[in-house]
Design a protein around this motif. Structure first.
Motif, PDB file in Angstrom:
ATOM      1  N   ASN A 135       0.583  -1.176  -0.449  1.00  0.00           N
ATOM      2  CA  ASN A 135      -0.069   0.000  -0.141  1.00  0.00           C
ATOM      3  C   ASN A 135       1.163   0.883   0.325  1.00  0.00           C
ATOM      4  OD1 ASN A 135      -2.297  -0.992  -0.530  1.00  0.00           O
ATOM      5  ND2 ASN A 135      -2.532  -1.938   2.156  1.00  0.00           N
ATOM      6  N   LYS A 192       1.962   1.083  -3.954  1.00  0.00           N
ATOM      7  CA  LYS A 192       1.159   1.718  -4.308  1.00  0.00           C
ATOM      8  C   LYS A 192       0.609   3.337  -4.197  1.00  0.00           C
ATOM      9  CE  LYS A 192      -1.855  -1.310  -5.476  1.00  0.00           C
ATOM     10  NZ  LYS A 192      -2.552  -2.331  -5.938  1.00  0.00           N
ATOM     11  N   SER A 193       0.248   4.292  -3.076  1.00  0.00           N
ATOM     12  CA  SER A 193      -0.066   4.905  -2.661  1.00  0.00           C
ATOM     13  C   SER A 193      -1.204   5.338  -3.851  1.00  0.00           C
ATOM     14  CB  SER A 193       0.983   5.830  -2.639  1.00  0.00           C
ATOM     15  OG  SER A 193       0.682   7.464  -2.441  1.00  0.00           O
ATOM     16  N   SER A 194      -1.206   6.864  -4.506  1.00  0.00           N
ATOM     17  CA  SER A 194      -2.670   6.782  -4.756  1.00  0.00           C
ATOM     18  C   SER A 194      -1.983   6.371  -6.430  1.00  0.00           C
ATOM     19  CB  SER A 194      -2.849   8.442  -5.329  1.00  0.00           C
ATOM     20  OG  SER A 194      -1.357   9.065  -5.555  1.00  0.00           O
ATOM     21  N   LYS A 195      -1.263   5.492  -6.734  1.00  0.00           N
ATOM     22  CA  LYS A 195      -0.819   5.071  -8.002  1.00  0.00           C
ATOM     23  C   LYS A 195      -1.535   3.305  -8.741  1.00  0.00           C
ATOM     24  CE  LYS A 195       3.335   5.696  -7.492  1.00  0.00           C
ATOM     25  NZ  LYS A 195       4.807   5.756  -8.340  1.00  0.00           N
ATOM     26  N   ASP A 196      -1.995   3.428  -9.442  1.00  0.00           N
ATOM     27  CA  ASP A 196      -3.001   2.054  -9.952  1.00  0.00           C
ATOM     28  C   ASP A 196      -1.653   1.117 -10.898  1.00  0.00           C
ATOM     29  OD1 ASP A 196      -3.935   0.056  -9.800  1.00  0.00           O
ATOM     30  OD2 ASP A 196      -5.880   0.727 -11.992  1.00  0.00           O
TER      31      ASP A 196
END
Length: 242
Positions: free
Chosen positions: A72, A75-79
């Motif tokens: 997580n 990934k943070s806000s990236k997909d």
């Protein structure tokens, strides 16, 4: 392309990333490899990432919390897809390498010990196996994926044709290769390769690929990859199961 590698042994990757094609690709910003130490996300004061399995049994299991938090965090806000290097996945092959090469960024999770807590699969998109054999961990498998996929990134190899002719890319094994000298201990380079006739060279190479595939990996022969000329040639050399 960016490879985010989650591992408890990041030092294992130093050798492969500092040599040959991958080193040049990194220097030219064609690929980027981020090594993420899963231990950094452990909430245990000793930075443990494994524990004994519930119900008993041999060995240790990687804990869900460090894996979950590490994924997580990356990934943070990236997909981006998360691939777990594990024994229960589908076998990695050239088709999968091509598929992965189309992503801009991925996560490769390296398992270890007796595997991962089942709950970690909640943040994993796909499990990938190197084959029907046992490895100590997923690090070597992840290296193989990085190496294989990177070769498909435009600009990594001197010419894109280099990988198009390689074994498995077009469904066949690669044709034989020769270099200097022309004659070594009585073993000569096939005359066609010295002819300068590019059409005949291409024909010879295709036929040799067909022969090698038929003799060594007949399971790879798939009609969807074969031309009428290919099928005619295979029939000439005794293959009729088409």
């Amino acid at each position: 392309m960016i490879f985010n590698v989650l591992t408890i042994f990041p030092d294992m990757f130093e050798g492969i990333l500092r040599n040959s094609i991958l080193k040049r690709a990194i220097e030219r910003d064609l690929i980027k490899v981020n090594l993420v130490n899963i231990r950094d996300y452990s909430k245990d004061r000793h930075k443990k990432t494994d524990d004994y399995p519930y119900g008993g049994g041999y060995g240790m299991v990687m804990m869900v919390q460090p894996i979950y938090d590490a994924i997580n965090a990356v990934k943070s806000s990236k997909d981006m897809p998360v691939f777990y290097m594990g024994p229960k996945g589908k076998k990695f092959d050239q088709k999968k390498a091509v598929e992965i090469s189309r992503y801009d960024e991925i996560i490769l999770l390296c398992g270890h010990y007796e595997g991962i807590d089942e709950r970690a699969y909640s943040v994993i998109d796909e499990e990938i196996s190197m084959g029907d054999f046992i490895m100590t961990g997923g690090e070597i498998a992840a290296m193989a994926v990085i190496d294989s996929v990177s070769r498909l990134i435009h600009g990594v190899l001197p010419q894109d044709e280099s990988f198009m002719d390689e074994s498995f890319y077009n469904g066949l094994l690669e044709y034989p290769q020769y270099t200097r000298p022309e004659n070594f201990n009585g073993m000569e380079v096939p005359k066609v390769l010295l002819s300068g006739n590019h059409a005949e060279i291409a024909k010879w190479r295709r036929q040799k690929s067909l022969e090698l595939t038929l003799n060594l990996r007949p399971d790879l022969l798939d009609k969807k990859y074969l031309t009428k000329q290919d099928i005619d040639y295979l029939m000439q050399i005794g293959y009729s199961d088409i």
